[in-house]
Structure formats: C-alpha cells, structure tokens
Design an enzyme around this catalytic site. Structure first.
Site, PDB file in Angstrom:
ATOM      1  N   GLU A   1      -6.716   3.724  -5.575  1.00 33.73           N
ATOM      2  CA  GLU A   1      -7.904   4.109  -4.808  1.00 33.73           C
ATOM      3  C   GLU A   1      -8.342   5.471  -5.305  1.00 33.73           C
ATOM      4  OE1 GLU A   1      -9.453   4.789  -0.249  1.00 33.73           O
ATOM      5  OE2 GLU A   1      -7.545   5.608  -0.891  1.00 33.73           O
TER       6      GLU A   1
ATOM      7  N   ASP B   1       0.855  -1.189   0.000  1.00 32.31           N
ATOM      8  CA  ASP B   1       0.000   0.000   0.000  1.00 32.31           C
ATOM      9  C   ASP B   1       0.896   1.245   0.000  1.00 32.31           C
ATOM     10  OD1 ASP B   1      -2.142   1.754   0.444  1.00 32.31           O
ATOM     11  OD2 ASP B   1      -3.143   0.311   1.745  1.00 32.31           O
TER      12      ASP B   1
ATOM     13  N   HIS C   1     -10.876  -1.426   5.098  1.00 32.98           N
ATOM     14  CA  HIS C   1     -10.637  -0.912   6.443  1.00 32.98           C
ATOM     15  C   HIS C   1     -11.272   0.455   6.668  1.00 32.98           C
ATOM     16  CE1 HIS C   1      -7.854   0.931   3.755  1.00 32.98           C
ATOM     17  NE2 HIS C   1      -7.560   1.831   4.675  1.00 32.98           N
ATOM     18  N   ASP C   2     -11.897   1.036   5.653  1.00 35.20           N
ATOM     19  CA  ASP C   2     -12.568   2.333   5.805  1.00 35.20           C
ATOM     20  C   ASP C   2     -14.084   2.196   5.799  1.00 35.20           C
ATOM     21  OD1 ASP C   2     -10.085   3.670   5.686  1.00 35.20           O
ATOM     22  OD2 ASP C   2     -10.178   3.779   3.492  1.00 35.20           O
TER      23      ASP C   2
ATOM     24  N   ASP D   1      -2.770   4.681  -2.629  1.00 33.30           N
ATOM     25  CA  ASP D   1      -3.745   5.338  -1.766  1.00 33.30           C
ATOM     26  C   ASP D   1      -4.215   6.668  -2.380  1.00 33.30           C
ATOM     27  OD1 ASP D   1      -4.889   5.306   1.032  1.00 33.30           O
ATOM     28  OD2 ASP D   1      -3.797   7.195   1.154  1.00 33.30           O
TER      29      ASP D   1
END
Ligand code: GLC
Length: 552
Positions: free
Chosen positions: A248, A96, A322-323, A197
């Site tokens: 993302e 990431d 995870h968000d 990200d």
C-alpha cells in the site's frame, strides 16, 4: 502456480463480514462459512485485514502481537481451519502486515516506556524543542500533531497515524530482523500472500519542519525504502516464488512504483496507489465537498496504466477498500441507475491492466452508510476530524455532510447477506449499524439472479481466466478527451479488447475513433448494446468488446 496477473483478490474486513457467535463482531469462522460464496464468485485470493491481537483503536491496524490472533476474531485453530478449507477450494490467503508502526500496547513499546534503551531504539523518540514543543511540525494522517510526548521517557515519539500507533525505527537492523521473522512465521503456516500496510512510509528521511505541507515529503518513498524492501524480499517472502505481495503506497510517485512493483526489481508483486481516488478532494485535503473531476480521473488512471506498462511494473486495480467510500455512491448512482452504474464501474476496473481487487459487498453494489449522527460513527479518523472541522468553525450540519461522503465507515458497515434483520450479519447487536437498504441490496437476492451485480462480477472474473488479453494485454487510451466516455483498448496476441463506458447518467453520443469491424460484445450492462461508429450510449452503458484474429 497461480499467476497473479490472472487472479482476482477479494478483500475481507473480518469484523464486518459474518458474526457466528452473536457478539456483534465478525470473526474468522464467519469467513470459513462463506467460502462457497467466494468460490462461486470465482476469486483466487482473500486478503484479510489484520486479525492480530490489538486494542482495536484503528480496527486492528494497531497491532500488539503479530503472532497471535485476537480472541475477538478467533483462535489459531480457526485460522488453520480457514486456510485449509480455502486451500481445498483453490483460494489462497493474503495477510495484512502492518510494519510502519505497532500499537503502543505492543511489548516492544511497553519496554521502551519502561526505560529499556534497546526497545527505545525500536521506535522514533526525539527530544522536545527548547520551548517544549514537538520536534517537528509534522501532522498525523488522522489529524493533529504526529508527535506525542511520553513523560516516562522525557521525549516525544513519532506516530504518523493515531497516537496509539507508534512508528517503528527501520534504521535499526534489529527491527528489520523482527519484521522478517514475523513474515517467516506466517509463511511457515502456508500463507501465500501478503499485503504491506503503508509500506512506503517506513524509511524516514530528515526530521525537519515542513514549511510546504504536513511533513509527508520527508518520509514518503524515503531514502532507504528500496533497500528495505529488497532486504525484506530476500530475507522472507522472496524465498518462496509462489508468494504474491502488494504494497500500500501512500502519496507515492509513479517513478518509485516502477521499482516497488517492477518485474525484476526484487521488491513486491504489485502496488496500490491512490491518486485516482483523490479526484474528489481539494489537493490532498479530503474533508471537503467537491465534485469528482472526471477528466482528472481518466488522466490519472490512464497515465498510471501506460507508465507502469512501459516499465514492466504491475498495478493493483481497484475502486474500493476499507478506507474508501463505496464506489457506487461515489462515482455511480444510488437511485434509478444503481445496478447499471455498479456494473459499469466494475467493467472499468476489471478491463484494466493490473490485478483487480474486490472489496466485500462491492460485488453486491453496497452503498455508503448514510449515517446522520456522530454516535453512529466508529472510525478514529472520522471522529478526530469531526472535532477538527468543528474547531475550524464549520457547523455540525456541514461536518455531517462531509463525513457522509468521505468517512471510512461508509465501507465498514456489515456485509448484507439477507433482507432480514441486521442483514443476516449477526443475531446480536452489530458493532456498527447495518445499512437499512439490506432489505433491497443483499447477497441472497443476487447470487442466483443472472442479471445481478454479483453475476456481473462473476462474469468479469471468469473472462479474465478465459481471455489472456485481460492479464497480459498492453494498454492504450481511446478518445481520452471525451467529457463523459471512458474508453480504452488492450491488445495481446491477436486478441483486441475494447472497453467503452458512459460514466454519467445522461445518455451521450460517441464517435468511436476506431474501426469496430470484427468486434463482438463480450459483456454489457444492457442486454442489447449495439456498437456503432456513431454510438448512442445510454445512461452508464458499459460494453466490453473483443476481436480475435488468428495471429495468436
Ligand atoms: C492503511 C490502512 C488503514 C490504516 C492505516 C494505518 O492506510 O489501510 O486502514 O488506518 O494504514 O495503519
């Protein structure tokens, strides 16, 4: 070479995966210990959220050193051991990369604060307005102004996220070279996958007041974004054709994604977009309680499926990360139909055109955290919004109710390995509470059970390998207007896949608009699903049907 269209990616949030040294935080060694579990599930890639040196204000998305592993997560040797063990099992690692911003503890930012003009140009410093206020009215995604005053410099710096996450200045070629070198550093370690990200925020346009919103229209899918991605591709990961990348994309547009993830665009392999996960927001406002709009959900999912296919571009398909809150709590049922609804939601995603992502614990049907007190929360966004909502005059109780639904901590509670203490995650005190329902929802009880949610995910992953239509089929909605059924069809070389789902707990009648002749059930969450032209679908019933003709 692993075909990313035939692959499934499993996301690990190392902090909450497995703690092997009793300090309450998971680490890389915990991941290595559980590789056989992941092999059993059948996944091809593991995406690890950031484990680099970081003050952890945003759980590692605030990177202070991109080339060193945070001691909390282990050492470079641990990483190498993990990579080697994964490789032995045919599993690849996806790292990431957070390049929109760095931690303010990063040496570059520290040098900037100390007055070094070279490093000041790595970030976005702007003078105050004549009255001393911030340069623009942009809002941070975690609440409050997106500008923070740095007295040492006498200017404000931009932070689209927390004030300890300073945005990098991608207009500066030196910054772009640094980023390329970091990617190459990890490529040299044999890494074959990268997630970037919030990468569509790196090209900032004009710095002007936004009289219509929070500023996002100025920096989202910004003016030089495609150029920057093409350059990064050319100068780093694009040099190794085996590397898979996913970007993302925050509040992006489909037109931009045709290019980000277009087959011949020289940018990325695929994209995450989030529009389908805002159907329980009010516009862009997530801190409200509104029922999910099912019609809208289908409209968004399906239009992206059709649009991306028409432009030969590739989606990452997912409900969870995870968000996001846990999907079974969000669109399914935590009670009586927990298992049925979790399987249905899995079937919907894995049948779509795109690479499916499974977030740790999703394959067990893990639910939202169920926190009721502020002390239980850890996430910076949730804590900031608690205050913001209280300041707006909402009662404590209303704010708790909102956090309970939307907080990112819902998905960050530790993996539930066993029914025992702390779900087998740690022998110490977990950094965030384990969900007490680990007594009922855990890996130990599911791995061997052929009727478990785990077994269902395993079957879906296997089917993707067995039937090419999952990876290569086109996409067509079926009876899109139905108020409770989500159905679609995929076709590829004589294989026709039909995915039919009742999205609700009430049974419903469905007149299938297609001839069902020749189709057989591939997988269903009921043992006796019987497709019919006039079909009685039971609560959360989900069926994957296939028809094979010999023109393949
Ligand atoms: C992404 C990450 C999120 C993080 C943010 C800022 O959205 O998924 O966890 O807080 O970027 O880096």
């Amino acid at each position: 070479m692993q075909d990313f269209k035939k692959s499934v990616v499993y996301q690990i949030y190392p902090k909450s995966f497995l703690d092997t040294n009793g300090d309450g935080l998971g680490e890389l060694r915990g991941v290595t210990q559980k590789l056989d579990y992941l092999k059993e599930l059948g996944v091809d890639y593991i995406w690890l959220t950031p484990f680099f040196v970081s003050p952890q204000n945003d759980n590692g998305y605030d990177v202070a050193d991109y080339r060193t592993i945070d001691p909390r997560y282990g050492t470079m040797e641990d990483f190498e051991e993990l990579a080697q063990q994964a490789n032995r099992r045919g599993i690849r690692l996806m790292l990431d990369m957070v390049f929109n911003h760095t931690s303010t503890e990063h040496i570059w930012f520290q040098k900037a604060l100390a007055g070094d003009p070279v490093y000041q140009d790595y970030y976005i410093f702007r003078p105050a307005r004549p009255d001393g206020s911030a340069p623009t009215n942009w809002q941070s995604k975690f609440g409050g102004s997106a500008w923070e005053y740095a007295p040492q410099v006498g200017k404000y710096y931009l932070h689209l996220f927390d004030k300890t996450q300073a945005d990098l200045n991608w207009e500066n070629p030196a910054v772009r070279r640094e980023v390329q070198q970091i990617v190459r550093f990890w490529m040299d370690k044999g890494v074959k996958g990268f997630r970037f990200d919030v990468v569509n925020l790196i090209s900032k346009g004009e710095y002007a007041d936004d009289d219509q919103g929070d500023g996002r229209r100025f920096y989202t899918d910004g003016p030089r974004i495609h150029e920057f991605l093409q350059e990064l591709n050319r100068e780093s990961f694009g040099q190794d054709p085996e590397i898979v990348t996913v970007g993302e994309m925050s509040s992006t547009s489909m037109e931009n994604c045709f290019r980000y993830a277009g087959a011949d665009c020289g940018e990325l392999s695929m994209v995450f977009s989030f529009h389908h996960l805002k159907v329980d927001f009010m516009g862009n406002e997530k801190w409200v309680i509104v029922p999910a709009d099912f019609g809208r959900l289908k409209e968004l999912l399906f239009s992206w499926q059709e649009g991306m296919a028409a432009h030969n571009a590739w989606n990452a398909v997912f409900w969870c990360n995870h968000d996001q809150p846990r999907v079974v709590s969000r669109f399914g049922d935590e009670g009586e139909y927990w298992k049925k609804s979790a399987k249905m939601l899995a079937g919907v995603i894995h049948g779509l055109r795109g690479t499916p992502y499974v977030y740790q614990g999703e394959e067990l049907g893990m639910t939202n955290a169920g926190f009721t007190r502020l002390e239980q929360y850890r996430d910076v966004e949730s804590l900031n919004h608690f205050q913001i909502l209280r300041d707006k005059g909402l009662s404590e109780e209303s704010v708790y109710n909102i956090l309970k639904i939307h907080s990112r901590d819902n998905s960050r509670t530790p993996m539930q390995w066993t029914a025992g203490e702390n779900g087998g995650f740690t022998t110490g005190t977990p950094w965030i509470n384990v969900n007490p329902n680990t007594s009922r929802i855990n890996a130990a009880s599911q791995v061997e059970d052929p009727d478990s949610i785990f077994a269902y995910y395993k079957a879906l992953i296997r089917l993707r390998k067995e039937y090419d239509v999952f990876a290569y089929g086109d996409f067509a909605p079926v009876d899109q207007k139905h108020p409770s059924v989500l159905a679609y069809r995929r076709e590829y070389k004589g294989q026709s896949l039909l995915c039919v789902n009742n999205f609700y707990r009430a049974g419903c009648r469905w007149h299938c608009p297609m001839l069902l002749e020749g189709y057989r059930v591939l997988l269903s969450n009921y043992s006796d699903s019987t497709p019919a032209a006039d079909w009685e679908l039971r609560p959360y019933e989900s069926v994957l049907l296939i028809r094979e003709t010999d023109d393949s």
